[in-house]
Design a protein around this motif. Sequence first.
Motif, mmCIF file in Angstrom:
data_model
loop_
_atom_site.group_PDB
_atom_site.id
_atom_site.type_symbol
_atom_site.label_atom_id
_atom_site.label_comp_id
_atom_site.label_asym_id
_atom_site.label_seq_id
_atom_site.Cartn_x
_atom_site.Cartn_y
_atom_site.Cartn_z
ATOM 1 N N VAL A 106 -0.415 -1.760 6.288
ATOM 2 C CA VAL A 106 0.294 -0.651 6.948
ATOM 3 C C VAL A 106 1.737 -0.991 7.320
ATOM 4 O O VAL A 106 2.460 -0.157 7.858
ATOM 5 C CB VAL A 106 -0.454 -0.168 8.209
ATOM 6 N N GLY A 107 2.156 -2.217 7.022
ATOM 7 C CA GLY A 107 3.558 -2.577 7.265
ATOM 8 C C GLY A 107 3.832 -3.167 8.629
ATOM 9 O O GLY A 107 4.969 -3.115 9.116
ATOM 10 N N LEU A 108 2.798 -3.737 9.252
ATOM 11 C CA LEU A 108 3.012 -4.406 10.542
ATOM 12 C C LEU A 108 3.943 -5.607 10.370
ATOM 13 O O LEU A 108 3.873 -6.317 9.374
ATOM 14 C CB LEU A 108 1.666 -4.926 11.079
ATOM 15 N N LYS A 109 4.790 -5.832 11.345
ATOM 16 C CA LYS A 109 5.662 -7.003 11.344
ATOM 17 C C LYS A 109 5.139 -7.982 12.397
ATOM 18 O O LYS A 109 4.415 -7.597 13.322
ATOM 19 C CB LYS A 109 7.105 -6.612 11.688
ATOM 20 N N ALA A 110 5.525 -9.241 12.266
ATOM 21 C CA ALA A 110 5.131 -10.241 13.269
ATOM 22 C C ALA A 110 6.350 -11.084 13.615
ATOM 23 O O ALA A 110 7.178 -11.403 12.738
ATOM 24 C CB ALA A 110 4.007 -11.118 12.735
ATOM 25 N N ILE A 118 7.970 -13.772 11.450
ATOM 26 C CA ILE A 118 6.901 -14.612 10.890
ATOM 27 C C ILE A 118 5.860 -13.757 10.163
ATOM 28 O O ILE A 118 4.697 -14.139 10.042
ATOM 29 C CB ILE A 118 6.218 -15.459 11.999
ATOM 30 N N THR A 119 6.313 -12.597 9.684
ATOM 31 C CA THR A 119 5.383 -11.682 8.991
ATOM 32 C C THR A 119 4.697 -12.380 7.816
ATOM 33 O O THR A 119 3.485 -12.252 7.627
ATOM 34 C CB THR A 119 6.146 -10.437 8.493
ATOM 35 N N SER A 120 5.468 -13.142 7.038
ATOM 36 C CA SER A 120 4.887 -13.780 5.850
ATOM 37 C C SER A 120 3.932 -14.916 6.208
ATOM 38 O O SER A 120 3.155 -15.364 5.377
ATOM 39 C CB SER A 120 6.002 -14.301 4.938
ATOM 40 N N ALA A 124 -0.357 -11.543 4.033
ATOM 41 C CA ALA A 124 -0.181 -11.808 2.599
ATOM 42 C C ALA A 124 0.908 -10.858 2.072
ATOM 43 O O ALA A 124 1.256 -9.880 2.740
ATOM 44 C CB ALA A 124 -1.501 -11.575 1.881
ATOM 45 N N PRO A 125 1.449 -11.131 0.876
ATOM 46 C CA PRO A 125 2.517 -10.267 0.355
ATOM 47 C C PRO A 125 2.126 -8.790 0.240
ATOM 48 O O PRO A 125 2.992 -7.916 0.320
ATOM 49 C CB PRO A 125 2.799 -10.856 -1.035
ATOM 50 N N ASN A 126 0.828 -8.496 0.075
ATOM 51 C CA ASN A 126 0.407 -7.095 -0.031
ATOM 52 C C ASN A 126 0.278 -6.414 1.337
ATOM 53 O O ASN A 126 -0.138 -5.259 1.435
ATOM 54 C CB ASN A 126 -0.914 -6.977 -0.802
ATOM 55 N N ASP A 164 -3.653 -19.351 11.825
ATOM 56 C CA ASP A 164 -2.570 -19.841 12.689
ATOM 57 C C ASP A 164 -2.733 -19.419 14.140
ATOM 58 O O ASP A 164 -2.339 -20.161 15.048
ATOM 59 C CB ASP A 164 -1.222 -19.327 12.170
ATOM 60 N N TYR A 165 -3.266 -18.254 14.365
ATOM 61 C CA TYR A 165 -3.429 -17.753 15.730
ATOM 62 C C TYR A 165 -4.911 -17.415 15.930
ATOM 63 O O TYR A 165 -5.406 -16.404 15.422
ATOM 64 C CB TYR A 165 -2.533 -16.525 15.949
#
Lengths: 490, 52
Positions: free
Chosen positions: A293-297, A305-307, A311-313, A343-344
């Motif tokens: 859905v395009g969430l960012k981190a 740190i989205t990547s 995953a890329p998809n 990681d989290y």
Amino acid sequence: MARLVVMGGGVSGHTAATFAKKWLGKEHEVVVVTPNSQWNWIPSNIWVGVGEMQKEDVIFPLAPVYEKAGIDYRQAKAVSIHPEGKEDDDTPFITIEYTGQNKKGQTDELTYDYLINATGPKLNFDATPGLGDGNGQMGSHTVSVCTADHAVHANEELQKIFDKAKAGERQKILVGTGHGLCTCQGAAFEYIFNIEHEAKEAGVRDMIDIKWISNESFLGDFGMGGLHMKVGGYVVSSNLFAESLFAERNVPWIIGAHVSKVEEGKVHYELLDGTTGVEEFDFAMLIPPFAGVGLKAFAKDGSDITSKIFAPNGFMKVDANYNAGSYENWKASDWPRTYQNPDYKNIFAVGIAFAPPHLISKPAQSVNGTPINPTPPRTGMPAGIIGKAVAHSVCDLIKNGENAKLHEASMAEMGAACVASAGKGVLDGTAAAMTVYPVVPDFEKYPGTGRDTTYTYGEVGLAGHWIKHILHYMFIYKAKLYPGWTLIPE
Amino acid sequence: MEHEKNFQKNDQFALTMIPGGFAKKMRTCIIFQIFRFIVINLKMLVVVSKSH
């Protein structure tokens, strides 16, 4: 008091949130963030799409259900995850943007102790030129049954086709997948047979040509690499089962197809052998590909740190083996068991929101290098089972501490049931009922077919049709948290 | 045979199997389908229990 935030209120998110609240009680807080005000039993959208059910039959408002359950409901979409908190505060949080509750457009921060990502997919119509409108929504050339509103629109367009056929104008219907990387072939499969059934009932079947187009390399792949089932003493491929259903109904097929462009009344496609073609239609229902859905981190210092998390998809990384390599090296053990982010440790992803390690179907691409293969299905029964297992894990972590043992629900150790039913009458419907165990084949445990052929089977008949009816009412009853809801399995 | 006519409509259809009259009749035979309903439900319950 601990706070669990669930992003998404579909099958997996709703299951996770409701069970978590039941197990945690009033001592702890459960918050659901979903942009939708209604819960939708998506499998029955098919019946809405042919006019056999109304939109109101497949949806209900979420707010009263969550109020009764004691769940804090925010009608909002999640925008970003901040798992390390801010510069001056280590408390992790997400940012949300309201879509309702009289706060539309307002943003907010929501702290959490545990986070479950159950956002489901973005319907990525724009991945295929002409399938979308260029602004992320469905285009005007085709229809969809992915949401209740889409299904209502699909039925309106379908009835126009039937009216033209009744007036003596020959019509052409195309149903299938709208991109080379689609999943959910089962929904399109069920829809095409419902259309065929309704056309017969309306007395216009002879005036309508119906055709299937799909990214599967063979009919009956269903994104699971096909399956083998026991029929009449033989173990046979779902390919034979599916082809038989199409041939019986006079529905020809185009398979191994990547739909590359959609225009008014025309679909352009590329096949695995590299050839291209154009298929004309008067009515087309094409499933869009799914994406995250395009969430960012963001990290504590605000860096992206989205990547790292996704995953890329756009789907969230969990405890899967994402380095399995080529098809020959794939194993059942590549698939996640706990759905915990590596990681989290206080973040989990369930249902469609988790990133699968790889395809289930054998990878394929056209001679031109275009990937054409179904992506793995993660809806329905597996989504519910995973949601419940993760809710159990989070409850144990909250109650017993961070060393609590996590609950496991690998798709390589769980089954799924699929009932594709045409018609709605008690005595005149027909259904193809299938179960598969396990969803992800395990060739080490079941050499040969990768699955247990005692519990992987399919048959056509009224019995499956009755089951489809029962599932509709049973799962809506469960989702409304009516008495005894916990006794109904996922 | 009426139910076999689709074999001739398309080369794709000619290579698969199409149910005959008896198989089609059993699909809507109430008594047989009640029996199948019980069998399918039992199988689904086993699949569900093995999945949790």
